[in-house]
Each structure stands twice: as C-alpha cells, then as structure tokens.
Design a protein around this motif. Structure first.
Motif, PDB file in Angstrom:
ATOM      1  N   TYR A  21      -3.389  -5.053  13.374  1.00 56.33           N
ATOM      2  CA  TYR A  21      -3.798  -4.727  12.010  1.00 56.33           C
ATOM      3  C   TYR A  21      -3.845  -3.213  11.799  1.00 56.33           C
ATOM      4  N   ALA A  22      -4.444  -2.489  12.734  1.00 57.86           N
ATOM      5  CA  ALA A  22      -4.553  -1.035  12.604  1.00 57.86           C
ATOM      6  C   ALA A  22      -3.172  -0.391  12.590  1.00 57.86           C
ATOM      7  N   GLY A  23      -2.282  -0.829  13.459  1.00 57.91           N
ATOM      8  CA  GLY A  23      -0.942  -0.250  13.502  1.00 57.91           C
ATOM      9  C   GLY A  23      -0.152  -0.514  12.243  1.00 57.91           C
ATOM     10  N   PHE A  24      -0.171  -1.758  11.752  1.00 54.00           N
ATOM     11  CA  PHE A  24       0.590  -2.064  10.544  1.00 54.00           C
ATOM     12  C   PHE A  24      -0.043  -1.454   9.306  1.00 54.00           C
ATOM     13  N   ASN A  60      -1.683   1.395   9.218  1.00 50.83           N
ATOM     14  CA  ASN A  60      -1.305   2.811   9.272  1.00 50.83           C
ATOM     15  C   ASN A  60       0.166   3.002   8.904  1.00 50.83           C
ATOM     16  N   PHE A  61       1.003   2.047   9.314  1.00 54.91           N
ATOM     17  CA  PHE A  61       2.422   2.132   8.951  1.00 54.91           C
ATOM     18  C   PHE A  61       2.600   2.036   7.454  1.00 54.91           C
ATOM     19  N   PHE A  62       1.946   1.054   6.818  1.00 50.13           N
ATOM     20  CA  PHE A  62       2.106   0.896   5.366  1.00 50.13           C
ATOM     21  C   PHE A  62       1.431   2.030   4.612  1.00 50.13           C
ATOM     22  N   ARG A  63       0.337   2.542   5.140  1.00 51.23           N
ATOM     23  CA  ARG A  63      -0.337   3.680   4.509  1.00 51.23           C
ATOM     24  C   ARG A  63       0.555   4.928   4.585  1.00 51.23           C
ATOM     25  N   ALA A  64       1.262   5.103   5.688  1.00 48.58           N
ATOM     26  CA  ALA A  64       2.117   6.281   5.860  1.00 48.58           C
ATOM     27  C   ALA A  64       3.395   6.173   5.029  1.00 48.58           C
ATOM     28  N   THR A  65       3.896   4.957   4.802  1.00 47.38           N
ATOM     29  CA  THR A  65       5.151   4.805   4.063  1.00 47.38           C
ATOM     30  C   THR A  65       4.935   4.760   2.554  1.00 47.38           C
ATOM     31  N   TRP A  66       3.746   4.463   2.096  1.00 49.45           N
ATOM     32  CA  TRP A  66       3.527   4.394   0.654  1.00 49.45           C
ATOM     33  C   TRP A  66       3.010   5.687   0.216  1.00 49.45           C
ATOM     34  N   ILE A 111       2.731   3.423  16.264  1.00 49.58           N
ATOM     35  CA  ILE A 111       3.437   2.701  17.316  1.00 49.58           C
ATOM     36  C   ILE A 111       2.500   2.206  18.409  1.00 49.58           C
ATOM     37  N   TRP A 112       1.598   3.075  18.878  1.00 51.70           N
ATOM     38  CA  TRP A 112       0.729   2.701  19.999  1.00 51.70           C
ATOM     39  C   TRP A 112      -0.127   1.471  19.707  1.00 51.70           C
ATOM     40  N   PRO A 113      -0.796   1.401  18.544  1.00 49.75           N
ATOM     41  CA  PRO A 113      -1.595   0.182  18.299  1.00 49.75           C
ATOM     42  C   PRO A 113      -0.749  -1.093  18.260  1.00 49.75           C
ATOM     43  N   ILE A 114       0.461  -0.984  17.731  1.00 50.55           N
ATOM     44  CA  ILE A 114       1.322  -2.164  17.685  1.00 50.55           C
ATOM     45  C   ILE A 114       1.730  -2.567  19.105  1.00 50.55           C
TER      46      ILE A 114
END
Length: 154
Positions: free
Chosen positions: A143-146, A148-154, A88-91
């Motif tokens: 880029y870092a936030g998204f 990390n989001f996709f890395r955490a959800t997959w 959340i923070w990077p986004i």
C-alpha cells in the motif's frame, strides 16, 4: 532366565512365576513388547525430526533473503538521506513478505523469538500470529509503495 530389566538370573529356588522376575517383578513379555514399542517410537521421532530439518532447509534461503532486504531497506534510506518511504523498496519488500507467507504456509516453518526456525506443530498459535503479522506488514508495504507511486505520478 535373565531379567532384561535388572539382569537378575533366576535360580531353582525362586518362588515367583516363570513369567515374572523374582527380583524386580517385571513381566518378561510385557517388558520386551514395551521395549520394541519404544524402539519404534524413537524411529518415528527421528523421522519427524529429519522431516522438520528438511522443511527448515527449504525455508531458510528465502527467509534469509527477506531479512537481508528488510535490513538493507532502512540502511539505504539512512545513507541516501531520503525522508520518504520511496516507491520501489516498499513494493519489493511487500512482495517478498507475501511470498514469505506463502513459503511459511507451504513448509509450516516460522520464526520465533531470537530468529529460531520452528515448525508450526510445536506452536500453532504463534504460527498464526506470525503469519498475520507478516501478511499485514507485506500488505502495508505494498500500500505504501503504490500510494507513493500514484502520489508521485499525479
């Protein structure tokens, strides 16, 4: 006649032309016209300074908010003892930096060394460099936030 520059009062025995001061040599009409031009120029400068102050006043709140976010981000992760960048923070920071760029372009104000609000007219090259740096930082944080989001959800 009294000279507007040196305040010399003409006498009947002065041999210089009536349009010129015998003491300092100034041409009376030119001196008056230059004096009027200086007054007009000072007013123009004063108006430009007021315009810059208004632009800074409109830019300052959002810039301060971005600073608070940028400085609270590392403090949060130091206190929370998290090793990753988070999601959340990077986004939030990336979006705020992109909006900061939008405000920089709209107002023409940027931050120079020492966190001094400066108009782009004064240092146009520094304005462009600052704009590129803020856009790059904002895009990298997005880029870092998204990622990390996709890395955490997959």
């Amino acid at each position: 006649m009294i000279c507007p520059k040196c305040e010399y009062q003409r006498n009947s025995y002065d041999r210089s032309p009536e349009w010129q001061c015998p003491s300092c040599g100034v041409v009376y009409q030119k001196y008056e016209s230059i004096k009027e031009e200086m007054i007009v120029q000072r007013e123009r400068w004063k108006q430009e300074d007021q315009d810059v102050e208004q632009r800074i006043a409109s830019f300052r709140p959002f810039a301060n908010l971005c600073f608070i976010l940028c400085f609270s981000y590392p403090i949060y992760f130091l206190l929370a003892s998290k090793s990753s960048l988070g999601v959340i923070w990077p986004i939030i920071l990336g979006v705020s930096l992109i909006f900061l760029c939008k405000n920089m372009i709209a107002t023409g104000i940027f931050l120079r060394r020492g966190f001094v609000f400066t108009p782009r007219e004064k240092y146009p090259t520094y304005f462009k460099i600052e704009l590129i740096a803020v856009v790059s930082g904002g895009l990298w944080l997005l880029y870092a936030g998204f990622s990390n989001f996709f890395r955490a959800t997959w």
